[in-house]
Scaffold this motif. Structure first.
Motif, PDB file in Angstrom:
ATOM      1  N   LEU A 131       0.824  -1.200   0.000  1.00 16.00           N
ATOM      2  CA  LEU A 131       0.000   0.000   0.000  1.00 16.00           C
ATOM      3  C   LEU A 131       0.862   1.255   0.000  1.00 16.00           C
ATOM      4  CD1 LEU A 131      -2.748  -1.029   2.572  1.00 16.00           C
ATOM      5  CD2 LEU A 131      -2.903  -1.007   0.074  1.00 16.00           C
ATOM      6  N   SER A 132       2.140   1.081   0.324  1.00 18.14           N
ATOM      7  CA  SER A 132       2.978   2.261   0.475  1.00 18.14           C
ATOM      8  C   SER A 132       3.247   2.903  -0.883  1.00 18.14           C
ATOM      9  CB  SER A 132       4.287   1.911   1.155  1.00 18.14           C
ATOM     10  OG  SER A 132       5.110   1.183   0.276  1.00 18.14           O
ATOM     11  N   THR A 133       3.334   4.205  -0.902  1.00 21.02           N
ATOM     12  CA  THR A 133       3.649   4.922  -2.128  1.00 21.02           C
ATOM     13  C   THR A 133       4.732   5.922  -1.810  1.00 21.02           C
ATOM     14  OG1 THR A 133       2.101   6.690  -1.695  1.00 21.02           O
ATOM     15  CG2 THR A 133       1.243   4.774  -2.875  1.00 21.02           C
ATOM     16  N   ARG A 134       5.171   6.674  -2.838  1.00 20.58           N
ATOM     17  CA  ARG A 134       6.186   7.675  -2.578  1.00 20.58           C
ATOM     18  C   ARG A 134       5.668   8.794  -1.685  1.00 20.58           C
ATOM     19  NH1 ARG A 134      10.739   7.761  -5.636  1.00 20.58           N
ATOM     20  NH2 ARG A 134      11.395   9.469  -4.334  1.00 20.58           N
ATOM     21  N   SER A 135       4.363   8.803  -1.404  1.00 19.70           N
ATOM     22  CA  SER A 135       3.865   9.877  -0.558  1.00 19.70           C
ATOM     23  C   SER A 135       4.385   9.725   0.880  1.00 19.70           C
ATOM     24  CB  SER A 135       2.348   9.933  -0.571  1.00 19.70           C
ATOM     25  OG  SER A 135       1.837   8.739  -0.024  1.00 19.70           O
ATOM     26  N   ASP A 136       4.707   8.462   1.307  1.00 20.05           N
ATOM     27  CA  ASP A 136       5.427   8.376   2.582  1.00 20.05           C
ATOM     28  C   ASP A 136       6.907   8.465   2.244  1.00 20.05           C
ATOM     29  OD1 ASP A 136       5.864   5.618   1.753  1.00 20.05           O
ATOM     30  OD2 ASP A 136       3.990   5.134   2.733  1.00 20.05           O
ATOM     31  N   ARG A 137       7.356   9.711   2.080  1.00 17.64           N
ATOM     32  CA  ARG A 137       8.612  10.033   1.406  1.00 17.64           C
ATOM     33  C   ARG A 137       9.785   9.174   1.851  1.00 17.64           C
ATOM     34  NH1 ARG A 137       7.848  12.306  -3.120  1.00 17.64           N
ATOM     35  NH2 ARG A 137       9.824  13.410  -3.071  1.00 17.64           N
ATOM     36  N   LEU A 138      10.117   9.211   3.115  1.00 20.71           N
ATOM     37  CA  LEU A 138      11.324   8.519   3.539  1.00 20.71           C
ATOM     38  C   LEU A 138      10.955   7.180   4.163  1.00 20.71           C
ATOM     39  CD1 LEU A 138      13.331  11.459   5.089  1.00 20.71           C
ATOM     40  CD2 LEU A 138      14.069  10.073   3.166  1.00 20.71           C
ATOM     41  N   SER A 139      10.418   6.248   3.376  1.00 18.32           N
ATOM     42  CA  SER A 139      10.019   4.972   3.974  1.00 18.32           C
ATOM     43  C   SER A 139      11.207   4.363   4.691  1.00 18.32           C
ATOM     44  CB  SER A 139       9.550   3.973   2.928  1.00 18.32           C
ATOM     45  OG  SER A 139       9.011   4.605   1.831  1.00 18.32           O
ATOM     46  N   PRO A 140      11.107   4.192   6.011  1.00 16.69           N
ATOM     47  CA  PRO A 140      12.220   3.563   6.722  1.00 16.69           C
ATOM     48  C   PRO A 140      12.303   2.082   6.363  1.00 16.69           C
ATOM     49  CG  PRO A 140      10.380   3.955   8.208  1.00 16.69           C
ATOM     50  CD  PRO A 140       9.981   4.515   6.862  1.00 16.69           C
ATOM     51  N   ILE A 141      13.492   1.519   6.528  1.00 15.10           N
ATOM     52  CA  ILE A 141      13.655   0.089   6.299  1.00 15.10           C
ATOM     53  C   ILE A 141      13.128  -0.639   7.535  1.00 15.10           C
ATOM     54  CG2 ILE A 141      15.326  -1.741   5.830  1.00 15.10           C
ATOM     55  CD1 ILE A 141      15.119   0.336   3.575  1.00 15.10           C
ATOM     56  N   PRO A 142      12.114  -1.487   7.377  1.00 17.80           N
ATOM     57  CA  PRO A 142      11.525  -2.149   8.544  1.00 17.80           C
ATOM     58  C   PRO A 142      12.461  -3.210   9.127  1.00 17.80           C
ATOM     59  CG  PRO A 142      10.552  -3.003   6.522  1.00 17.80           C
ATOM     60  CD  PRO A 142      11.474  -1.884   6.115  1.00 17.80           C
ATOM     61  N   VAL A 143      12.246  -3.561  10.381  1.00 18.47           N
ATOM     62  CA  VAL A 143      13.053  -4.607  11.018  1.00 18.47           C
ATOM     63  C   VAL A 143      12.518  -5.957  10.544  1.00 18.47           C
ATOM     64  CG1 VAL A 143      14.016  -5.487  13.175  1.00 18.47           C
ATOM     65  CG2 VAL A 143      13.375  -3.085  12.978  1.00 18.47           C
ATOM     66  N   GLU A 144      12.774  -6.229   9.281  1.00 21.69           N
ATOM     67  CA  GLU A 144      12.326  -7.455   8.637  1.00 21.69           C
ATOM     68  C   GLU A 144      13.378  -7.857   7.617  1.00 21.69           C
ATOM     69  OE1 GLU A 144       8.095  -7.791   7.535  1.00 21.69           O
ATOM     70  OE2 GLU A 144       7.955  -5.701   8.170  1.00 21.69           O
ATOM     71  N   ALA A 145      13.130  -8.989   6.955  1.00 19.93           N
ATOM     72  CA  ALA A 145      14.086  -9.460   5.958  1.00 19.93           C
ATOM     73  C   ALA A 145      13.784  -8.847   4.600  1.00 19.93           C
ATOM     74  CB  ALA A 145      14.030 -10.979   5.870  1.00 19.93           C
ATOM     75  N   GLY A 146      14.856  -8.481   3.876  1.00 17.28           N
ATOM     76  CA  GLY A 146      14.749  -7.973   2.510  1.00 17.28           C
ATOM     77  C   GLY A 146      15.736  -8.700   1.617  1.00 17.28           C
ATOM     78  N   VAL A 147      15.694  -8.355   0.335  1.00 15.88           N
ATOM     79  CA  VAL A 147      16.617  -9.005  -0.608  1.00 15.88           C
ATOM     80  C   VAL A 147      17.293  -7.964  -1.487  1.00 15.88           C
ATOM     81  CG1 VAL A 147      15.346 -11.193  -0.710  1.00 15.88           C
ATOM     82  CG2 VAL A 147      14.807  -9.379  -2.349  1.00 15.88           C
TER      83      VAL A 147
END
Lengths: 258, 298
Positions: B10-26
Motif C-alpha cells: 500500500l505504500s507509495t512515494r507519498s510516505d517520502r522517507l520509507s524507513p527500512i523495517p526490522v524485517e528481511a529484505g533481498v
C-alpha cells in the motif's frame, strides 16, 4: 604511509605483483602469497564478467578461453578509472584493433565499437524526441537553415565490414550462423527508443548527411555536401526515417555565414 | 518507540522517507527486475548497489523508480572507497547524492575498505591496516560523506583474507572508534564476520559482543565458497550460494547479542530463481521471530 600501501595493493589486484607487500601481510595459516592472490583473482574475474556482459557478441565470436585471456591483458593495461562499471570497456574496441592475437578477425574491433555504442545509448540521458510536425511549421525557404539538436542516445557507426549483420547473426536465437560476405561495408545508427536500444542500417549518402548534421552543419549545407559525392540521396526519406527514430530533440533556424 | 511495519503493497512515494523495517529484505538484481517493477514479490524491502544506477538516464533508473513505488529501498555503495588515503572522489559523491535525493532510501551504506588509488578503481573491496593513521583517514572520509549527504552512513565490516603486520587495533575496536568519532552507523555483515574469523582465526562472538550494538542498523547475510585445501584453504565471500549453516548460527548469536535488525540476503553471482532468494529471506525472517517484527531499531 597508507597511500603507498594502497598503490602496492592495487598492483597486486590488477597485475598480481606481490613483491612489495609480502613482508607486510600475515596469514593465520598457509602463505601470504595465497592470501594476496585472492584479491587478484576477485578483481580479474569480476572485471572480466563486466566486459563479457558489455561485449556479448565479441565474447561469442572469440569464444570463452580467448575472451578471458584477452580480458586479463586489457584489464592490466586499461584498469577502470571510475567506480561506475557501466562505463568500463570504452577502450576495448581500440585495444582489440591493436591486439595481435585478434589479427585474423579484422572486423572484431568494429563489432566491439557497435556493442559499446549500444551500451552508451542504453545509459544515455532521457530526452523526448522532437515532434516531427515542428518541421512542417518552418517556412520552406528557411528549411536549408535548420539545425538539429541530437538526442543524447544517438550514436553513428561505420565499418569496412558488415558489422550490423555480424552482430545480428550472433544473437542467442541464431543457432546456425549463415555465411556472411565479409567484403562489404556497413554504416548506420544506434538509438534508444521507448527504453529499448535499436540499431538501423543507413545507406552511405544518408549516413554522410547525418554525420554532417552531427558536426553542426545546417540542413542545406549537409545536403549540398552529400550532393557532391552521391546522386542517390533522398532528403525527404532520410528526414522521415531519422525523425521516426527520434534522432533529434529539436530543430532551430541558424543564420548561415557567407 | 514502537511503530508498525509499513504495508509495502500500500505504500507509495507519498510516505517520502520509507524507513527500512526490522524485517528481511533481498538485494535487487537484474534477473529479477521485472518482478520487482511489478511489485509482486512479497518482501519487506530491497537493497540496490548504488553505482548500478549512476547513469543520467535509461531504463534502469525508470525501473528503479517503479520498484521504489512498491518497496522501501536501501542504497548500498561499493565504489566510494571510504578508506582511500587520497580522500573521497567528489564526482562520485555528488552522483550518489543525486541518487539519494531521487530515491529517498531508508538507509545508505558503504564499506570499511578501499578501492581507489591514484584515480584507478579496483573492482574489489581491498583491506585496510587498522592503525591510528587509517582511523583518522576513515573518520575524515566518513564525516565528509555524511555532511555532504546530510544523513547518517552505515559502514560495513569487510570479509578479509589476510591481516597486516602493522595493524594494532582489532577490527571491532576500529569500528567502535569510527562510530564514536563520526556518529556513523554499522552494517553488520554476519557472513563477512564468519569468513574473516575462519580465515584470520578470531572468535565471532568476541567480535559481535565488542561492537556497539545500538549502532547496528542493518545486517547482511550471503553465501560463501570454500576454496583450496589443507593449510591453503580459505573461505571466499562470493555471494554465490545459500547462507551456510555455520553463518545462520552466527546470525542467531547476533540476534541474541544485538537484537533483531533489518536483514538483507545478498546474492550476486550465479543468481538463482527469485523463489530461492525469497526463501532465504523467509528463513532470516523466521529466525528473527515474527513477534519481533514491530519492534523498532534502537
Amino acid at each position: 604511509m597508507l597511500h603507498d600501501l594502497q598503490k602496492d595493493f592495487a598492483a597486486i589486484a590488477l597485475s598480481n605483483n606481490k613483491a612489495a607487500l609480502l613482508g607486510r601481510v600475515q596469514a593465520a595459516r598457509g602463505t601470504p602469497e595465497r592470501r594476496l592472490g585472492v584479491y587478484h583473482t576477485n578483481t580479474i574475474v569480476s572485471l572480466t564478467d563486466v566486459l563479457k556482459a558489455a561485449f556479448p557478441v565479441v565474447a561469442r565470436i572469440v569464444g570463452d578461453r580467448f575472451f578471458v585471456a584477452m580480458a586479463k591483458v586489457f584489464i592490466e593495461a586499461h584498469p577502470p578509472t571510475q567506480p561506475t562499471l557501466f562505463r568500463y570497456g570504452h577502450d576495448l574496441p581500440k585495444f582489440l584493433g591493436a591486439f595481435p592475437p585478434a589479427k585474423s578477425m579484422p572486423y572484431l574491433a568494429d563489432v566491439a565499437r557497435l556493442e559499446w555504442a549500444r551500451i552508451e545509448a542504453y545509459f544515455a540521458e532521457d530526452r523526448a524526441p522532437m515532434d516531427p510536425t515542428q518541421l512542417a511549421e518552418i517556412a520552406p525557404e528557411m528549411l536549408s537553415q535548420v539545425s538539429f539538436s541530437l538526442h543524447p542516445a544517438l550514436r553513428l557507426i561505420d565499418s569496412a565490414f558488415p558489422i550490423f549483420e555480424i552482430w545480428a547473426v550472433n544473437q542467442a536465437d541464431h543457432d546456425v550462423i549463415p555465411g556472411i560476405d565479409f567484403g562489404h561495408a556497413e554504416c548506420g545508427l544506434v538509438m534508444r527508443r521507448d527504453q529499448t536500444v535499436v540499431q538501423r542500417l543507413l545507406n552511405e549518402a544518408a549516413y554522410q548527411w547525418l554525420r554532417s548534421i552531427t558536426t553542426g552543419l545546417a540542413l542545406g549545407e549537409a545536403t549540398a555536401l552529400v550532393a557532391v559525392g552521391s546522386t542517390n540521396f533522398d532528403l525527404q526519406d532520410t528526414l522521415h526515417l531519422l525523425l521516426a527514430e527520434g534522432a533529434f530533440t529539436d530543430a532551430h533556424i541558424v543564420s548561415i555565414k557567407n | 518507540m514502537t511503530s508498525p511495519p509499513p504495508d509495502n503493497h500500500l505504500s507509495t512515494r507519498s510516505d517520502r522517507l520509507s524507513p527500512i523495517p526490522v524485517e528481511a529484505g533481498v538485494g535487487l538484481r537484474h534477473p529479477h527486475m521485472s518482478d520487482f517493477v511489478a511489485g509482486t514479490p512479497k518482501t519487506a524491502w530491497v537493497e540496490i548497489h548504488s553505482e548500478n544506477f549512476f547513469a543520467p538516464g535509461g531504463p534502469r533508473l525508470a525501473e528503479l523508480d517503479a520498484v521504489r513505488s512498491h518497496y522501501p529501498v536501501s542504497c548500498h555503495g561499493v565504489g566510494l572507497s571510504l578508506g582511500s588515503a587520497e580522500g573521497i572522489d567528489e564526482n562520485h559523491l555528488s552522483t550518489l547524492s543525486t541518487l539519494v535525493n531521487r530515491i529517498e532510501p531508508g538507509l545508505v551504506s558503504e564499506h570499511l575498505s578501499f578501492s581507489v588509488v591514484d584515480g584507478v578503481y579496483v573492482n574489489d573491496l581491498l583491506p585496510l591496516p587498522y592503525t591510528e593513521e587509517v582511523l583518522a583517514i576513515m573518520v575524515r572520509n566518513v564525516g565528509h560523506v555524511q555532511s555532504t549527504l546530510g544523513r547518517q552512513l552505515l559502514v560495513e565490516n569487510p570479509s578479509s583474507y589476510l591481516t597486516f603486520a602493522e595493524s594494532v587495533i582489532p577490527e571491532w575496536e576500529f569500528l567502535s572508534a569510527l562510530v564514536e568519532r563520526t556518529g556513523c552507523g554499522l552494517l553488520l555483515d554476519v557472513n563477512n564476520i564468519y569468513v574473516s574469523a575462519e580465515n584470520n582465526d578470531f572468535n565471532t562472538n568476541q567480535y559481535i559482543e565488542n561492537i556497539p550494538g545500538d549502532a547496528v542498523h542493518e545486517i547482511h547475510l550471503a553465501g560463501h565458497l570454500v576454496d583450496g585445501e589443507g593449510e591453503e584453504q580459505l573461505l571466499i565471500d562470493t555471494h554465490s550460494d545459500v547462507v551456510a549453516e555455520a553463518v545462520w548460527a552466527v546470525y542467531e548469536a547476533a540476534l541474541e547479542i544485538i537484537g533483531p535488525r533489518p536483514t538483507l540476503i545478498e546474492w550476486d553471482t550465479d543468481i538463482p530463481a527469485l523463489d530461492v532468494l525469497l526463501a532465504e529471506a523467509e528463513q532470516a525472517q523466521r529466525r528473527m521471530g515474527t513477534d519481533l517484527r514491530a519492534s523498532d531499531v534502537a
